[in-house]
Write an enzyme that holds these catalytic residues in place. Structure first.
Site, PDB file in Angstrom:
ATOM      1  N   SER A  86      -2.071   1.445  14.618  1.00 42.41           N
ATOM      2  CA  SER A  86      -2.686   2.767  14.793  1.00 42.41           C
ATOM      3  C   SER A  86      -2.920   3.026  16.270  1.00 42.41           C
ATOM      4  O   SER A  86      -3.113   2.076  17.049  1.00 42.41           O
ATOM      5  CB  SER A  86      -4.026   2.830  14.049  1.00 42.41           C
ATOM      6  OG  SER A  86      -4.744   4.005  14.399  1.00 42.41           O
ATOM      7  N   ASN A 108       1.749  -2.145   5.419  1.00 41.28           N
ATOM      8  CA  ASN A 108       1.111  -0.842   5.567  1.00 41.28           C
ATOM      9  C   ASN A 108      -0.288  -0.790   4.962  1.00 41.28           C
ATOM     10  O   ASN A 108      -1.071   0.088   5.310  1.00 41.28           O
ATOM     11  CB  ASN A 108       1.992   0.226   4.905  1.00 41.28           C
ATOM     12  CG  ASN A 108       1.303   1.564   4.787  1.00 41.28           C
ATOM     13  OD1 ASN A 108       1.147   2.284   5.768  1.00 41.28           O
ATOM     14  ND2 ASN A 108       0.840   1.899   3.575  1.00 41.28           N
ATOM     15  N   GLY A 167       0.806  -1.217   0.000  1.00 41.24           N
ATOM     16  CA  GLY A 167       0.000   0.000   0.000  1.00 41.24           C
ATOM     17  C   GLY A 167       0.833   1.258   0.000  1.00 41.24           C
ATOM     18  O   GLY A 167       0.608   2.168   0.804  1.00 41.24           O
ATOM     19  N   TYR A 189     -11.919  -1.396  12.239  1.00 40.59           N
ATOM     20  CA  TYR A 189     -10.563  -0.874  12.101  1.00 40.59           C
ATOM     21  C   TYR A 189      -9.767  -1.090  13.392  1.00 40.59           C
ATOM     22  O   TYR A 189      -8.608  -1.537  13.364  1.00 40.59           O
ATOM     23  CB  TYR A 189     -10.637   0.607  11.751  1.00 40.59           C
ATOM     24  CG  TYR A 189      -9.321   1.274  11.472  1.00 40.59           C
ATOM     25  CD1 TYR A 189      -8.645   1.047  10.275  1.00 40.59           C
ATOM     26  CD2 TYR A 189      -8.760   2.164  12.380  1.00 40.59           C
ATOM     27  CE1 TYR A 189      -7.439   1.672   9.996  1.00 40.59           C
ATOM     28  CE2 TYR A 189      -7.558   2.804  12.114  1.00 40.59           C
ATOM     29  CZ  TYR A 189      -6.900   2.557  10.924  1.00 40.59           C
ATOM     30  OH  TYR A 189      -5.703   3.178  10.646  1.00 40.59           O
TER      31      TYR A 189
END
Length: 255
Positions: free
Chosen positions: A150, A98, A19, A163
């Site tokens: 994250s 990523n 990515g 997510y």
């Protein structure tokens, strides 16, 4: 752009960044190339962006190749690693997972398809890519894997259950695989970016942006380069004795 021939501690290494046609992935690809790595720039749909990333690397004296693949699909991943080795002259020994997407909604309204898309792209893809990379790393008795998680994995953000679950899963994957392969000279780490200047945060209203910055100790959003330098450190000799760790790169948002 700075000349990528300066500070070549990764000279001779082949890296793959999933990515990496834009945003954080693009920044990581550029930084690894600056440090001497030959870089596979992976993309799923943004061929033009991947070509632009490769062109920027080449213009600065580095070497890169654009490699299209959907890293949530096992067959694509196998072909990707074969293509990277053939194009760059050796097995992938630095892998940065990523690739990621978001499909936000409150859980009662979240579709199964949106759950699956995020888990497949943000978590399953890292499993498939790491498994493929480890074949060459184990033979070489050296390797570096960095998973891009994250800060959302550390807290709660309503509307992002899929997510958050995927990014938290990446942290658990990181720690487990680090224990499995550490004896073979392979390190596995993760970085947890905060809010970064990308196309996603560019959509924020001025008011939302101001409120967000007020929560960050350093009083600014991060940049792709901030994240890229942290990733490159973990791949460089300076990170040789670091494995199974999560490095939070959020400007103090989470403190």
């Amino acid at each position: 752009m700075a000349d990528v021939t300066a500070g070549r501690e990764l000279d001779g290494r082949v890296a793959l960044v999933t990515g990496s046609s834009r945003g954080i992935g693009r920044g990581i690809a550029l930084e690894l190339a600056r440090r001497g790595a030959a870089v596979g720039v992976n993309y799923r749909a943004d061929e033009a962006g991947a070509a632009a990333t490769c062109a920027a690397i080449a213009d600065a004296g580095g070497r890169a190749v654009a490699l299209g693949a959907d890293v949530s699909q096992a067959g694509d991943v196998d072909r990707l690693f074969t293509a990277a080795a053939e194009a760059l002259g050796g097995p992938v020994l630095i892998l940065v997972n990523n690739a990621g997407v978001t499909r936000d909604n409150l859980l009662p309204r979240m579709s199964e398809a949106d759950w699956d898309t995020v888990l497949d792209t943000d978590l399953k893809a890292a499993f498939l890519s790491t498994r493929a990379a480890l074949r060459g790393m184990l033979r070489s008795r050296w390797g570096r894997v960095v998973n891009v998680s994250s800060v959302i994995a550390l807290g709660a953000n309503p509307g992002q259950a899929n997510y958050a679950a995927a990014k938290a899963g990446l942290v658990a994957l990181t720690r487990t695989v680090a224990r499995e392969v550490g004896s073979r000279g392979i390190t596995v780490n993760a970085v947890a970016p905060g809010f970064v200047e990308t196309a996603m945060t560019a959509r924020l209203s001025e008011q939302a942006r101001k409120q967000l910055i007020e929560r960050i100790a350093l009083e600014r959003l991060g940049t792709p380069e901030d994240i890229a330098r942290a990733v490159a450190f973990l791949c460089s000799p300076g990170g040789d004795y670091i494995t199974g760790q999560l490095l939070v790169v959020d400007g103090g948002l989470s403190v």
